[in-house]
Design a protein around this motif. Structure first.
Motif, mmCIF file in Angstrom:
data_model
loop_
_atom_site.group_PDB
_atom_site.id
_atom_site.type_symbol
_atom_site.label_atom_id
_atom_site.label_comp_id
_atom_site.label_asym_id
_atom_site.label_seq_id
_atom_site.Cartn_x
_atom_site.Cartn_y
_atom_site.Cartn_z
ATOM 1 N N LEU A 47 -6.091 -3.430 -7.075
ATOM 2 C CA LEU A 47 -5.883 -1.919 -6.592
ATOM 3 C C LEU A 47 -7.437 -0.841 -6.208
ATOM 4 C CD1 LEU A 47 -3.024 -0.932 -8.783
ATOM 5 C CD2 LEU A 47 -2.457 -1.144 -6.479
ATOM 6 N N PRO A 66 -2.019 -7.664 -3.785
ATOM 7 C CA PRO A 66 -1.531 -6.327 -4.847
ATOM 8 C C PRO A 66 -0.298 -7.488 -5.182
ATOM 9 C CG PRO A 66 -2.884 -4.878 -4.370
ATOM 10 C CD PRO A 66 -3.044 -5.661 -3.388
ATOM 11 N N HIS A 67 0.177 -7.665 -4.204
ATOM 12 C CA HIS A 67 1.549 -7.420 -4.320
ATOM 13 C C HIS A 67 1.756 -9.304 -4.158
ATOM 14 C CE1 HIS A 67 1.817 -9.078 0.354
ATOM 15 N NE2 HIS A 67 2.273 -9.587 -0.262
ATOM 16 N N LEU A 71 1.936 -10.458 -10.682
ATOM 17 C CA LEU A 71 2.591 -9.397 -11.939
ATOM 18 C C LEU A 71 3.261 -8.814 -11.640
ATOM 19 C CD1 LEU A 71 -1.405 -7.033 -10.703
ATOM 20 C CD2 LEU A 71 -1.307 -9.420 -12.341
ATOM 21 N N TRP A 81 9.093 6.374 -9.119
ATOM 22 C CA TRP A 81 9.404 7.394 -7.801
ATOM 23 C C TRP A 81 11.177 8.357 -7.737
ATOM 24 C CZ3 TRP A 81 10.226 1.602 -7.187
ATOM 25 C CH2 TRP A 81 8.732 0.736 -6.980
ATOM 26 N N HIS A 83 12.147 9.861 -5.834
ATOM 27 C CA HIS A 83 13.040 10.020 -5.023
ATOM 28 C C HIS A 83 14.525 9.451 -5.238
ATOM 29 C CE1 HIS A 83 10.441 7.305 -2.679
ATOM 30 N NE2 HIS A 83 11.345 7.089 -2.354
ATOM 31 N N ARG A 135 10.817 -8.474 -13.149
ATOM 32 C CA ARG A 135 10.381 -10.070 -12.195
ATOM 33 C C ARG A 135 10.318 -11.708 -13.268
ATOM 34 N NH1 ARG A 135 7.362 -10.465 -6.984
ATOM 35 N NH2 ARG A 135 5.388 -9.871 -8.576
ATOM 36 N N LEU B 116 2.131 6.099 -6.035
ATOM 37 C CA LEU B 116 3.076 5.670 -6.166
ATOM 38 C C LEU B 116 3.513 4.379 -5.085
ATOM 39 C CD1 LEU B 116 5.286 8.931 -5.758
ATOM 40 C CD2 LEU B 116 4.689 7.825 -8.137
ATOM 41 N N GLU B 118 0.905 2.194 -4.947
ATOM 42 C CA GLU B 118 0.258 1.215 -5.558
ATOM 43 C C GLU B 118 0.833 0.209 -6.479
ATOM 44 O OE1 GLU B 118 -4.369 3.298 -5.282
ATOM 45 O OE2 GLU B 118 -3.066 2.924 -7.042
ATOM 46 N N VAL B 119 1.736 1.391 -7.569
ATOM 47 C CA VAL B 119 2.929 0.610 -7.951
ATOM 48 C C VAL B 119 3.505 -0.558 -7.524
ATOM 49 C CG1 VAL B 119 4.303 1.743 -8.677
ATOM 50 C CG2 VAL B 119 3.496 0.802 -10.616
ATOM 51 N N ALA B 120 4.098 0.300 -6.682
ATOM 52 C CA ALA B 120 4.849 -1.073 -5.784
ATOM 53 C C ALA B 120 4.161 -1.543 -5.581
ATOM 54 C CB ALA B 120 5.594 -0.054 -4.373
ATOM 55 N N ARG B 121 3.094 -2.113 -5.061
ATOM 56 C CA ARG B 121 2.177 -3.379 -4.196
ATOM 57 C C ARG B 121 2.535 -4.167 -5.852
ATOM 58 N NH1 ARG B 121 1.864 -5.417 0.653
ATOM 59 N NH2 ARG B 121 0.116 -4.924 0.466
ATOM 60 N N ALA B 122 1.596 -3.742 -6.580
ATOM 61 C CA ALA B 122 1.188 -4.194 -7.887
ATOM 62 C C ALA B 122 2.568 -5.066 -8.383
ATOM 63 C CB ALA B 122 0.240 -3.747 -8.965
ATOM 64 N N ASN B 123 3.618 -4.023 -8.503
ATOM 65 C CA ASN B 123 4.753 -4.967 -8.755
ATOM 66 C C ASN B 123 5.701 -5.716 -7.970
ATOM 67 O OD1 ASN B 123 4.997 -4.237 -11.624
ATOM 68 N ND2 ASN B 123 4.661 -2.260 -11.402
ATOM 69 N N GLY B 124 4.925 -6.057 -6.551
ATOM 70 C CA GLY B 124 5.247 -7.740 -5.844
ATOM 71 C C GLY B 124 5.895 -7.092 -4.316
ATOM 72 N N LEU B 125 6.075 -5.676 -3.947
ATOM 73 C CA LEU B 125 6.814 -5.371 -3.410
ATOM 74 C C LEU B 125 5.595 -5.844 -1.891
ATOM 75 C CD1 LEU B 125 8.839 -2.560 -3.356
ATOM 76 C CD2 LEU B 125 9.614 -4.910 -4.754
ATOM 77 N N ARG B 126 6.494 -5.748 -0.752
ATOM 78 C CA ARG B 126 5.385 -5.932 -0.086
ATOM 79 C C ARG B 126 5.327 -5.048 1.005
ATOM 80 N NH1 ARG B 126 4.968 -11.891 2.151
ATOM 81 N NH2 ARG B 126 6.025 -13.061 1.212
ATOM 82 N N LEU B 133 10.617 1.940 1.037
ATOM 83 C CA LEU B 133 11.081 2.203 -0.255
ATOM 84 C C LEU B 133 10.833 3.353 -0.744
ATOM 85 C CD1 LEU B 133 13.319 0.688 -2.227
ATOM 86 C CD2 LEU B 133 11.216 0.423 -4.080
ATOM 87 N N VAL B 134 8.964 3.818 -0.685
ATOM 88 C CA VAL B 134 8.397 4.406 -0.838
ATOM 89 C C VAL B 134 7.995 5.486 -0.358
ATOM 90 C CG1 VAL B 134 6.318 5.289 -2.714
ATOM 91 C CG2 VAL B 134 8.137 3.204 -3.126
#
Lengths: 203, 219
Positions: A47, A66-67, A71, A81, A83, A135, B116, B118-126, B133-134
């Motif tokens: 990041l 990152p994805h 991690l 999030w 919403h 995960r 918000l 970055e945390v999605a990306r770092a936890n593995g979401l494409r 989603l975000v």
């Protein structure tokens, strides 16, 4: 499964020099405020730009988004999030059985349908930890994940992290020395913009 | 009167079908891009806003007219003609209102808290999952405002439509063109009615936007 980080990251006028070999288990990262602990985790997560090498279990992270790094990440601010419901925070990462296991362990079961923008600070932190663990990642980056929790909950969550992430490599940033001694296997500190040498075993 | 308003509505909806995805995509790209290419695209997007609409209409005619660089092949290959058609009027309205959608979308995406995403990306979401989603849900309120303002601009478009699509009763005679024609032909009563209806519609949308904005801020 060891993590090797060598190089430097810049954030404004601040430079963090890193030379770190992290073994499997929980490695506690300590250091004064603004020393660069968060910057270190962000650089490993991809990041923040990092000039150097990051390898995990022999896999080179350079050029990996990152994805794609496999991690789990819980940032200092939980970054919930607003919403989405509590449940919707976890469904993209885990199946129903795993979600059930985590929400029971983190006392979130009664909040599953609740919108996350009405959660308390402690509930947000527990949800952030659940999302990072969901995960069952082999590399877990936790940035002061229990700061808003009371002592008893903090100990319980610390034990959960330790047991749930058994066999994984965990980097845990904390200012709480009791927590560090309780769940840390090894220890490293960030001082004067440097993280060097192998992490020392927790004394 | 109702025919004119119905045609204006159809043209506006057609313009939005073109400009919302395109402007949204440009806005998203502008919100993320850095460097000289961003500056170039930013300037290009703003051109229809700073050009007099009749000049925009002229360029559309040069490009999409019957003898135009794109209009001629469109006509010969697909039999599509844009001048004197509702589609042509919609194209003119879309081009003129594109800057409002693109810049509105850019602002909407910039408002989304980076942490918000970055945390999605770092936890593995494409990227696409993170967007669905975000990013998109969080940008949606501001995107809705941008779409509404774009719709108002498209609904009221006159200069480029007149120059490019021309006036053809029942096909390009949107409310602003019809008002002008009514004035030119001395039908002051019809012009007055059209002006009143358009003022009422615009005021209603402005009030609705204001109320919605206050509710969004307080919730």
């Amino acid at each position: 499964m060891s993590l090797v980080v060598r190089g430097r990251a810049h954030a404004g006028a601040h430079t963090l020099e890193v030379e770190l070999d992290v073994p499997a288990g929980v490695t506690v990262i300590t250091g004064p405020s603004a020393a660069g602990k968060t910057l270190l985790l962000r650089a490993i997560a991809g990041l923040h730009p990092f000039a150097g090498m990051v390898t995990f279990d022999g896999a080179d992270f350079r050029g990996l988004e990152p994805h794609a790094r496999g991690l789990g990440y819980a940032p200092q601010e939980p970054a919930i999030w607003p919403h989405l419901s509590v449940s919707a925070h976890l469904t993209p990462f885990a199946d129903a059985a795993r979600i059930d296991e985590l929400v029971r362990a983190l006392d979130l079961a009664s909040l599953l349908a609740r919108r996350s923008d009405v959660l308390s600070g402690g509930e947000r932190q527990r949800l952030s930890i659940a999302r990072a663990l969901a995960r069952k990642p082999r590399l877990l980056l936790l940035d002061e994940p229990t700061g808003a929790l009371d002592r008893a909950t903090r100990e319980r969550v610390g034990d959960l992290i330790k047991s749930d992430a058994a066999g994984a490599t965990v980097l845990l940033v904390t200012h709480d020395l009791a927590e560090a001694r309780r769940i840390g296997d090894t220890f490293a500190s960030v001082e004067s913009g440097r993280v060097t040498s192998r992490p020392r075993p927790v004394e | 009167m109702s025919d004119v308003l119905w045609l204006s509505l159809r043209v506006t909806v057609l313009a939005l079908a073109l400009v919302v995805p395109m402007g949204g995509a440009i806005g998203w790209w502008l919100s993320r891009a850095r460097g000289p290419m961003r500056a170039v695209l930013d300037a290009c997007v703003l051109v229809p806003l700073v050009l007099p609409p009749s000049v925009t209409g002229y360029y559309l005619l040069v490009l999409f007219g019957a003898e135009g660089a794109l209009g001629a092949p469109l006509k010969s290959a697909l039999g599509v003609r844009l001048v004197f058609t509702p589609t042509g009027a919609a194209l003119a309205a879309a081009v003129v209102s594109l800057p409002l959608m693109a810049k509105g979308a850019e602002a909407a995406f910039l408002r989304v808290d980076r942490a918000l995403v970055e945390v999605a990306r770092a936890n593995g979401l494409r990227g696409l999952t993170t967007f669905r989603l975000v990013t998109l849900p969080l940008a949606m309120p501001a995107l809705a405002v941008a779409t509404t303002i774009t719709a108002i601009r498209a609904f009221g478009e006159f200069g480029a439509t007149w120059t490019f699509a021309g006036y053809a009763e029942g096909r390009t005679s949107t409310a602003p063109l019809e008002l002008y024609v009514a004035l030119q032909s001395g039908d002051d009563a019809r012009a007055g009615h059209l002006a009143l209806v358009m003022t009422g519609l615009s005021a209603a949308v402005a009030v609705a936007l204001g109320v919605w904005g206050r509710r969004s801020r307080s919730s």
